[in-house]
Scaffold this motif. Structure first.
Motif, PDB file in Angstrom:
ATOM      1  N   ARG B  26      -0.342  10.874   1.570  1.00  0.00           N
ATOM      2  CA  ARG B  26       0.348  10.060   1.668  1.00  0.00           C
ATOM      3  C   ARG B  26      -0.112   8.459   1.309  1.00  0.00           C
ATOM      4  N   MET B  27      -1.415   8.560   2.008  1.00  0.00           N
ATOM      5  CA  MET B  27      -2.217   7.282   1.881  1.00  0.00           C
ATOM      6  C   MET B  27      -2.395   7.168   0.204  1.00  0.00           C
ATOM      7  N   GLU B  28      -2.510   8.268  -0.273  1.00  0.00           N
ATOM      8  CA  GLU B  28      -2.989   8.149  -1.998  1.00  0.00           C
ATOM      9  C   GLU B  28      -1.673   7.644  -2.451  1.00  0.00           C
ATOM     10  N   ILE B  29      -0.430   8.253  -2.096  1.00  0.00           N
ATOM     11  CA  ILE B  29       0.878   7.808  -2.734  1.00  0.00           C
ATOM     12  C   ILE B  29       0.857   6.280  -2.523  1.00  0.00           C
ATOM     13  N   ILE B  30       0.817   5.836  -1.492  1.00  0.00           N
ATOM     14  CA  ILE B  30       1.316   4.430  -1.339  1.00  0.00           C
ATOM     15  C   ILE B  30       0.175   3.459  -1.853  1.00  0.00           C
ATOM     16  N   ARG B  31      -1.111   3.688  -2.115  1.00  0.00           N
ATOM     17  CA  ARG B  31      -1.826   2.975  -2.798  1.00  0.00           C
ATOM     18  C   ARG B  31      -1.767   3.192  -4.135  1.00  0.00           C
ATOM     19  N   ALA B  32      -1.112   4.319  -4.719  1.00  0.00           N
ATOM     20  CA  ALA B  32      -0.623   4.447  -6.146  1.00  0.00           C
ATOM     21  C   ALA B  32       0.697   3.297  -6.314  1.00  0.00           C
ATOM     22  N   LEU B  33       1.329   2.829  -5.298  1.00  0.00           N
ATOM     23  CA  LEU B  33       2.303   2.171  -5.289  1.00  0.00           C
ATOM     24  C   LEU B  33       2.035   0.835  -4.870  1.00  0.00           C
ATOM     25  N   ALA B  34       0.852   0.469  -4.750  1.00  0.00           N
ATOM     26  CA  ALA B  34       0.694  -0.779  -4.026  1.00  0.00           C
ATOM     27  C   ALA B  34       0.975  -2.070  -4.608  1.00  0.00           C
ATOM     28  N   ASP B  35       1.103  -1.985  -5.988  1.00  0.00           N
ATOM     29  CA  ASP B  35       1.420  -3.159  -6.723  1.00  0.00           C
ATOM     30  C   ASP B  35       2.878  -3.599  -6.744  1.00  0.00           C
TER      31      ASP B  35
END
Lengths: 108, 108
Positions: B26-35
């Motif tokens: 889930r950390m990776e997911i939110i990083r992928a959505l950070a922009d």
């Protein structure tokens, strides 16, 4: 008896800390330790079943959130406030500023 | 087909958000959505099994971390950055400043 594992300060990982804090009982535990004083584990959430607390002490300790000191058959617990403030400045302040999961509004 | 549940901004609870973020995938997911851009769910962590991601979308959505929009049989995902910054100022900044659980040092 094996030593209790505690990660070094630099090895504390945010994802582990967030996972450890992200539970209503563990939120209550860290609030009870917020003043930085060491406490006997039996004093912290005395109404919670001991088997449940044993699981939560371990989750918090292995994530680097608390220090657990064994004295005979008892445990003494401290919040690793300085270590957490060093690694993730602002996280504990933000956490202590919020109501816990026990106070969820009915709207949810 | 039932509407997807999304908590209102004021009903987002810190304990739920921390529990949702406190997982390496889930950390990776939110990083992928950070922009802040909306993304097709199939674009985000394409190597992760779909069944695993379905579970994680739900955990993140119900905690108030992401918005999930259905379009036919597809889902489009957005980070609820403004809502999270309103409720818990500094939390996402602190999260994005840290390496993920995938980068754990061997010392742990």
């Amino acid at each position: 008896m094996a030593d209790l594992y505690h990660p070094e300060t630099r090895a504390i990982q945010l994802v582990d800390v967030l996972g450890a804090l992200g539970h209503p009982v563990r939120m209550e535990i860290i609030r009870a330790l917020a003043d930085g004083e060491e406490r006997f584990c039996g004093e912290i959430l005395p109404a919670e079943p001991k088997s449940s607390l044993t699981h939560h002490w371990r989750a918090l300790r292995e994530a680097g959130v608390i220090h657990q000191r064994r004295a005979g058959r008892k445990f003494y617990i401290t919040l690793r406030r300085a270590d957490l403030d060093t690694r993730f400045p602002g996280l504990l302040d933000l956490t202590f500023a919020e109501p816990t999961g026990f106070d969820k509004p009915d709207s949810k």
